[in-house]
Design an enzyme around this catalytic site. Structure first.
Site, PDB file in Angstrom:
ATOM      1  N   TYR A 138       0.826  -1.197   0.000  1.00 16.51           N
ATOM      2  CA  TYR A 138       0.000   0.000   0.000  1.00 16.51           C
ATOM      3  C   TYR A 138       0.868   1.258   0.000  1.00 16.51           C
ATOM      4  O   TYR A 138       1.724   1.424   0.871  1.00 16.51           O
ATOM      5  CB  TYR A 138      -0.912   0.002   1.229  1.00 16.51           C
ATOM      6  CG  TYR A 138      -2.008   1.048   1.171  1.00 16.51           C
ATOM      7  CD1 TYR A 138      -3.202   0.782   0.525  1.00 16.51           C
ATOM      8  CD2 TYR A 138      -1.827   2.307   1.745  1.00 16.51           C
ATOM      9  CE1 TYR A 138      -4.196   1.744   0.451  1.00 16.51           C
ATOM     10  CE2 TYR A 138      -2.820   3.276   1.678  1.00 16.51           C
ATOM     11  CZ  TYR A 138      -4.006   2.980   1.030  1.00 16.51           C
ATOM     12  OH  TYR A 138      -4.990   3.927   0.954  1.00 16.51           O
ATOM     13  N   PHE A 196      -5.646   9.161  -3.737  1.00 18.81           N
ATOM     14  CA  PHE A 196      -4.386   8.666  -4.319  1.00 18.81           C
ATOM     15  C   PHE A 196      -4.056   7.365  -3.608  1.00 18.81           C
ATOM     16  O   PHE A 196      -3.972   7.341  -2.370  1.00 18.81           O
ATOM     17  CB  PHE A 196      -3.235   9.652  -4.088  1.00 18.81           C
ATOM     18  CG  PHE A 196      -1.880   9.075  -4.455  1.00 18.81           C
ATOM     19  CD1 PHE A 196      -1.272   9.394  -5.659  1.00 18.81           C
ATOM     20  CD2 PHE A 196      -1.216   8.190  -3.599  1.00 18.81           C
ATOM     21  CE1 PHE A 196      -0.031   8.843  -6.000  1.00 18.81           C
ATOM     22  CE2 PHE A 196       0.023   7.643  -3.942  1.00 18.81           C
ATOM     23  CZ  PHE A 196       0.614   7.963  -5.138  1.00 18.81           C
ATOM     24  N   GLU A 197      -3.875   6.321  -4.375  1.00 17.30           N
ATOM     25  CA  GLU A 197      -3.412   5.063  -3.793  1.00 17.30           C
ATOM     26  C   GLU A 197      -2.641   4.334  -4.871  1.00 17.30           C
ATOM     27  O   GLU A 197      -3.071   4.323  -6.026  1.00 17.30           O
ATOM     28  CB  GLU A 197      -4.588   4.134  -3.461  1.00 17.30           C
ATOM     29  CG  GLU A 197      -5.319   4.388  -2.194  1.00 17.30           C
ATOM     30  CD  GLU A 197      -6.465   3.393  -1.963  1.00 17.30           C
ATOM     31  OE1 GLU A 197      -6.766   3.111  -0.814  1.00 17.30           O
ATOM     32  OE2 GLU A 197      -7.070   2.904  -2.943  1.00 17.30           O
ATOM     33  N   ILE A 198      -1.519   3.740  -4.494  1.00 15.71           N
ATOM     34  CA  ILE A 198      -0.890   2.761  -5.373  1.00 15.71           C
ATOM     35  C   ILE A 198      -0.825   1.506  -4.517  1.00 15.71           C
ATOM     36  O   ILE A 198      -0.168   1.496  -3.475  1.00 15.71           O
ATOM     37  CB  ILE A 198       0.515   3.194  -5.832  1.00 15.71           C
ATOM     38  CG1 ILE A 198       0.419   4.507  -6.627  1.00 15.71           C
ATOM     39  CG2 ILE A 198       1.150   2.091  -6.683  1.00 15.71           C
ATOM     40  CD1 ILE A 198       1.739   4.999  -7.184  1.00 15.71           C
ATOM     41  N   HIS A 231      -9.870   1.442   4.283  1.00 16.08           N
ATOM     42  CA  HIS A 231      -8.590   0.922   3.775  1.00 16.08           C
ATOM     43  C   HIS A 231      -7.492   1.112   4.820  1.00 16.08           C
ATOM     44  O   HIS A 231      -6.677   0.221   5.056  1.00 16.08           O
ATOM     45  CB  HIS A 231      -8.147   1.683   2.527  1.00 16.08           C
ATOM     46  CG  HIS A 231      -9.020   1.452   1.340  1.00 16.08           C
ATOM     47  ND1 HIS A 231      -8.756   1.997   0.114  1.00 16.08           N
ATOM     48  CD2 HIS A 231     -10.155   0.731   1.192  1.00 16.08           C
ATOM     49  CE1 HIS A 231      -9.695   1.626  -0.737  1.00 16.08           C
ATOM     50  NE2 HIS A 231     -10.554   0.865  -0.102  1.00 16.08           N
TER      51      HIS A 231
END
Ligand code: GDP
Ligand code: MN
Length: 435
Positions: free
Chosen positions: A224, A298-300, A335
């Site tokens: 994450y 924003f998440e990768i 999350h």
């Protein structure tokens, strides 16, 4: 010889002394309790940036390479959007293309709960050479779960609207948060991908990203990645933390340092603190969540983390509890609590070298001293000028104003970085007592 005036005092002290002992014991107990939540600083940085200066980007070729041909991980850029957001979506795509994807060619997946308009699709196709899929979310994943009393849920949503809870009165927003918490990872359109980079309409990336973040996530076994961390709006999720903490207890999951870093221990001694368990954001012992979370627009991240049994089991409990509708649980909070609970601290990555803006919040790194590759052709074509360099800079050709505060949620960011970072700003320590 006894001093007469002290006699009554002595008597009182003798009478009080058991109480004084008790008070001391309670104080010690409370101190010990709080100390168990302390997160030791590591001796080395456990989550440094993947790179701290510009890298020579891959050769962009002559622009005629087949779209997506350069992608090196199984990954996609994913955006949920509405047809009327075509301009704002285009803005985000233009930004990420200019700063990253022109060199890497990752595919896009656009998601919508309605059929896509020709205008939206044409606008996006005109903005990127990468392959683009326009997907419609299956209707059963954008509605109330079958197990839920729909009328009661709708009435609650109306009440949340009247109570002024942020987005609380918008049924579609509730659906969106539920979708990003549960169904998202299992979409047919995302089955073939392992990683995703979530973007939203109207965001800006204002440093160049000259390496492949998906490849680095894989190489460092990260699950994450985030940029901004801040405090959740407490009224949207009074019972969320309790649900997660109860699930944790039911599955005997031990607390990681990251879980501890996301909590504010009660300063009351036992058993007084257990009476606080009915307050919002408390576990059944009376300790609370500090509301810090990663901002999920924003998440990768590694889709497999969310697809795996532990997350799915947690999600099933949250869905059953109904808080996506009877409260307005956000996917960011869900999350964040899940990764803080289920992932070891080193599995997280803070993209400190990315400049990212969404709404009024942004992260803006300073540019790395002597790390800007002034002779690089591809970089000069994309961004010939950049803000001043600094010794502690990590950014590549950032154009945002790094003289302004770097990260809005400074408290939450340093709090959630405690397990991996050697730095402990004094402000975090002081604010820890206020929170
Ligand atoms: P905020 O970022 O929390 O202020 O909320 P946004 O309005 O930006 O919504 C978050 C994301 O969900 C954005 O990508 C929106 O485009 C998307 N979104 C929100 N509501 C809907 C909806 O009803 N339909 C679709 N297709 N997308 C939505
Ligand atoms: Mn948004």
């Amino acid at each position: 010889m006894p001093i007469p005036v002290l006699q009554p005092l002595r008597r009182r002290v003798r009478y009080l002394s058991p109480l004084l002992w008790l008070a001391l014991a309670l104080l010690l107990e409370a101190g010990y309790h709080v100390s168990r939540f302390r997160v030791p600083a590591p001796e080395l940085e456990l989550d440094p940036p993947f790179y701290t200066s510009c890298q020579e980007p891959p050769d962009p070729g002559n622009g005629s390479a087949p779209a997506g041909a350069r992608a090196r991980e199984s990954a996609a850029l994913v955006m949920l959007a509405r047809n009327e957001e075509a301009g704002a979506a285009q803005h985000s795509v233009a930004s990420i293309e200019r700063r990253f994807n022109r060199w890497f060619g990752y595919p896009y997946v656009f998601l919508n709960d309605r059929p896509w308009s020709e205008d939206f699709m044409a606008t996006i196709r005109a903005t990127t050479n990468a392959s683009v899929a326009f997907e419609v979310i299956p209707p059963e994943q954008w509605t109330f779960p079958a197990s839920l009393d729909k009328e009661k849920a709708q009435a609650s949503i109306e009440k949340q609207g009247r109570d002024g809870i942020m987005y609380g009165g918008l049924t579609s927003y509730h659906h969106m948060c539920r979708f990003f918490s549960g169904a998202f990872y299992k979409l047919e359109a995302l089955k073939k991908y392992k990683y995703y980079w979530r973007i939203e309409p109207d965001v800006d990336f204002s440093c160049s990203i000259t390496y492949d973040p998906f490849v680095e996530m894989a190489r460092h076994k990260k699950v994450y990645g985030y940029t901004i961390a801040l405090g959740e709006e407490g009224t949207t999720c009074p019972s969320l933390f309790r649900q997660v903490a109860d699930w944790k207890e039911a599955h005997s999951i031990r607390s990681t340092d990251l879980w501890r870093a996301s909590m504010s221990p009660s300063r009351l001694p036992w058993p007084l603190r257990t009476f606080a368990k009915h307050l919002p954001h408390r576990d059944r012992r009376g300790d609370s969540w500090n509301l810090c979370h990663y901002w999920s627009n924003f998440e990768i991240a590694d889709l497999d983390f969310f697809r795996a049994a532990p997350y799915q089991s947690l999600y099933a409990q949250l869905e059953k509890a109904g808080g996506f509708y009877f409260e307005r649980w956000g996917d960011a909070a869900v999350h964040s609590l899940a990764v803080n609970l289920l992932a070891e601290p080193r599995k997280l990555h803070h993209f400190a070298d990315f400049a990212y803006r969404h709404d009024y919040y942004y992260q803006c790194p300073a540019n790395a001293r002597d790390g800007q590759l002034p002779a690089s052709g591809p970089l000069n074509a994309a961004e010939p000028r950049w803000a001043p360099e600094r010794d502690d800079g990590v950014g590549c050709r950032c154009s945002c104003d790094s003289a302004r505060p770097r990260n809005v949620g400074a408290y939450c960011l340093s709090k959630l970085r405690e397990p991996t970072s050697t730095k402990r700003p004094w402000r975090t320590w002081v604010l820890g007592w206020v929170y």
